[in-house]
Design an enzyme around this catalytic site. Structure first.
Site, PDB file in Angstrom:
ATOM      1  N   ARG A  45      12.496 -65.764 -58.553  1.00  6.73           N
ATOM      2  CA  ARG A  45      13.663 -65.330 -59.254  1.00  6.73           C
ATOM      3  C   ARG A  45      14.857 -66.232 -58.970  1.00  6.73           C
ATOM      4  NH1 ARG A  45      12.170 -59.290 -57.487  1.00  6.73           N
ATOM      5  NH2 ARG A  45      11.022 -60.543 -56.018  1.00  6.73           N
ATOM      6  N   GLY A  46      14.723 -67.022 -57.903  1.00  9.24           N
ATOM      7  CA  GLY A  46      15.858 -67.806 -57.418  1.00  9.24           C
ATOM      8  C   GLY A  46      16.451 -68.782 -58.425  1.00  9.24           C
ATOM      9  N   GLU A 102      14.105 -75.439 -60.256  1.00  9.37           N
ATOM     10  CA  GLU A 102      13.992 -74.681 -59.005  1.00  9.37           C
ATOM     11  C   GLU A 102      15.360 -74.513 -58.351  1.00  9.37           C
ATOM     12  OE1 GLU A 102      12.678 -72.670 -57.174  1.00  9.37           O
ATOM     13  OE2 GLU A 102      10.953 -73.372 -56.063  1.00  9.37           O
ATOM     14  N   ASP A 103      15.478 -73.443 -57.577  1.00 14.32           N
ATOM     15  CA  ASP A 103      16.720 -73.244 -56.831  1.00 14.32           C
ATOM     16  C   ASP A 103      16.791 -74.172 -55.619  1.00 14.32           C
ATOM     17  OD1 ASP A 103      14.627 -71.900 -55.575  1.00 14.32           O
ATOM     18  OD2 ASP A 103      15.760 -70.062 -55.198  1.00 14.32           O
ATOM     19  N   ASP A 106      12.410 -76.604 -49.963  1.00 20.54           N
ATOM     20  CA  ASP A 106      12.565 -76.476 -48.513  1.00 20.54           C
ATOM     21  C   ASP A 106      11.407 -77.242 -47.853  1.00 20.54           C
ATOM     22  OD1 ASP A 106      13.380 -75.463 -46.047  1.00 20.54           O
ATOM     23  OD2 ASP A 106      12.585 -73.465 -46.369  1.00 20.54           O
ATOM     24  N   GLY A 108       8.632 -77.740 -49.263  1.00 23.44           N
ATOM     25  CA  GLY A 108       8.017 -78.459 -50.381  1.00 23.44           C
ATOM     26  C   GLY A 108       6.719 -77.827 -50.865  1.00 23.44           C
ATOM     27  N   THR A 110       6.005 -74.819 -52.096  1.00 20.83           N
ATOM     28  CA  THR A 110       6.066 -74.073 -53.358  1.00 20.83           C
ATOM     29  C   THR A 110       5.978 -75.019 -54.542  1.00 20.83           C
ATOM     30  OG1 THR A 110       7.458 -72.397 -52.319  1.00 20.83           O
ATOM     31  CG2 THR A 110       7.434 -72.440 -54.728  1.00 20.83           C
ATOM     32  N   LYS A 134      16.513 -79.204 -48.959  1.00 21.76           N
ATOM     33  CA  LYS A 134      16.666 -79.322 -47.496  1.00 21.76           C
ATOM     34  C   LYS A 134      15.702 -80.410 -47.061  1.00 21.76           C
ATOM     35  CE  LYS A 134      17.539 -74.423 -46.487  1.00 21.76           C
ATOM     36  NZ  LYS A 134      16.901 -73.207 -45.931  1.00 21.76           N
ATOM     37  N   ASP A 162      18.586 -65.499 -52.586  1.00 27.69           N
ATOM     38  CA  ASP A 162      18.783 -64.159 -52.037  1.00 27.69           C
ATOM     39  C   ASP A 162      18.742 -64.108 -50.521  1.00 27.69           C
ATOM     40  OD1 ASP A 162      15.892 -64.747 -52.086  1.00 27.69           O
ATOM     41  OD2 ASP A 162      15.718 -62.709 -51.288  1.00 27.69           O
TER      42      ASP A 162
HETATM   43  P1  IMP Z   1       9.333 -74.100 -49.776  1.00 28.62           P
HETATM   44  O1  IMP Z   1       7.980 -73.700 -50.312  1.00 28.62           O
HETATM   45  O2  IMP Z   1       9.387 -74.060 -48.288  1.00 28.62           O
HETATM   46  O3  IMP Z   1       9.840 -75.403 -50.347  1.00 28.62           O
HETATM   47  O4  IMP Z   1      10.319 -72.931 -50.175  1.00 28.62           O
HETATM   48  C1  IMP Z   1      10.874 -72.825 -51.390  1.00 28.62           C
HETATM   49  C2  IMP Z   1      11.307 -71.392 -51.638  1.00 28.62           C
HETATM   50  O5  IMP Z   1      11.726 -70.736 -50.439  1.00 28.62           O
HETATM   51  C3  IMP Z   1      12.511 -71.409 -52.531  1.00 28.62           C
HETATM   52  O6  IMP Z   1      12.121 -71.373 -53.882  1.00 28.62           O
HETATM   53  C4  IMP Z   1      13.259 -70.165 -52.099  1.00 28.62           C
HETATM   54  O7  IMP Z   1      12.808 -69.059 -52.824  1.00 28.62           O
HETATM   55  C5  IMP Z   1      12.912 -69.986 -50.651  1.00 28.62           C
HETATM   56  N1  IMP Z   1      13.985 -70.528 -49.755  1.00 28.62           N
HETATM   57  C6  IMP Z   1      13.913 -71.621 -48.972  1.00 28.62           C
HETATM   58  N2  IMP Z   1      15.047 -71.815 -48.282  1.00 28.62           N
HETATM   59  C7  IMP Z   1      15.867 -70.798 -48.650  1.00 28.62           C
HETATM   60  C8  IMP Z   1      17.209 -70.456 -48.283  1.00 28.62           C
HETATM   61  O8  IMP Z   1      17.904 -71.109 -47.484  1.00 28.62           O
HETATM   62  N3  IMP Z   1      17.722 -69.341 -48.888  1.00 28.62           N
HETATM   63  C9  IMP Z   1      17.020 -68.596 -49.781  1.00 28.62           C
HETATM   64  N4  IMP Z   1      15.763 -68.882 -50.147  1.00 28.62           N
HETATM   65  C10 IMP Z   1      15.192 -69.978 -49.599  1.00 28.62           C
HETATM   66 MG    MG Z   2      12.601 -70.040 -55.389  1.00 24.59          MG
END
Ligand code: IMP
Ligand code: MG
Length: 186
Positions: A45-46, A102-103, A106, A108, A110, A134, A162
């Site tokens: 939803r982000g 994407e929002d 982090d 990577g 997802t 990040k 969120d």
């Molecule tokens: P990844 O798979 O670690 O890259 O995470 C990506 C997902 O984690 C994003 O789409 C967000 O939904 C969530 N996420 C990562 N960091 C944050 C944050 O600082 N605040 C809120 N959601 C986050």
């Molecule tokens: Mg997200």
């Protein structure tokens, strides 16, 4: 429910800075896809707040679709590396110019899983646009074609992101003072 001012540590990206950058991204994307039609895919939803603003600054004809994945549980702040598709697209993406919106990227995991999943459906092109990155948290390398802001390794909220499903509506990106934050008990 706590008022966000009680645990807001710092507004790292104020509303005017966010909006100015989104205009720039929209302009850049419009230039790159000149003469083409674009299919924007938002990961729920982000990404919804960013998508809604970004698409209004894209001047080439565009359509939208949504998908959802689960990577975080409520109260869990670390990515597991495992991503599950919980809502699939409504439309076929074969031979279309797909831009993933994407929002935040982090670890990577997802975006990487989503890219692998979408590639199997043979889009004409597939690119990634993320509002936030990040970079120091990256565990798997992912190609990011458009990035709004590189941010430090801190948990952020607001503008679609969120904190235990709340506070997505805030117009800025802020960091959390975790010592002052109490998760909701709903
Ligand atoms: P990844 O798979 O670690 O890259 O995470 C990506 C997902 O984690 C994003 O789409 C967000 O939904 C969530 N996420 C990562 N960091 C944050 C944050 O600082 N605040 C809120 N959601 C986050
Ligand atoms: Mg997200």
């Amino acid at each position: 429910m706590q008022d966000y001012r009680e645990f807001l540590e710092e507004i790292i990206i104020p509303e005017d800075v966010l909006q100015k950058r989104i205009v720039e991204l929209g302009t850049e994307i419009s230039r790159d896809y000149q003469g083409e039609t674009l299919h924007l895919i938002c990961i729920l939803r982000g990404g919804v707040v960013f998508l809604a603003d970004l698409m209004r600054h894209i001047t080439v004809p565009n359509s939208i679709d949504f998908m959802a994945v689960s990577s975080y549980g409520a109260g869990v702040r670390e990515s597991t590396g495992k991503v599950r598709i919980t809502l699939d697209l409504q439309e076929d993406i074969r031979n279309r110019n797909v831009l993933l919106v994407e929002d935040i990227v982090d670890s990577g995991y997802t975006i990487s899983s989503v890219i692998d999943f979408l590639e199997t459906r043979h889009p004409k092109t597939l690119k990634v646009c993320t509002l936030l990155s990040k970079e120091e948290r990256r565990e798997i390398q992912v190609p990011i074609d458009y990035c709004g802001f590189v941010i430090p390794n801190k948990f952020v909220f607001g503008y679609g992101l969120d904190l235990d499903e709340l506070y997505r509506n805030l117009p800025f990106i802020g960091t959390v003072n975790t010592a002052r934050y109490t998760p909701p008990d709903h």
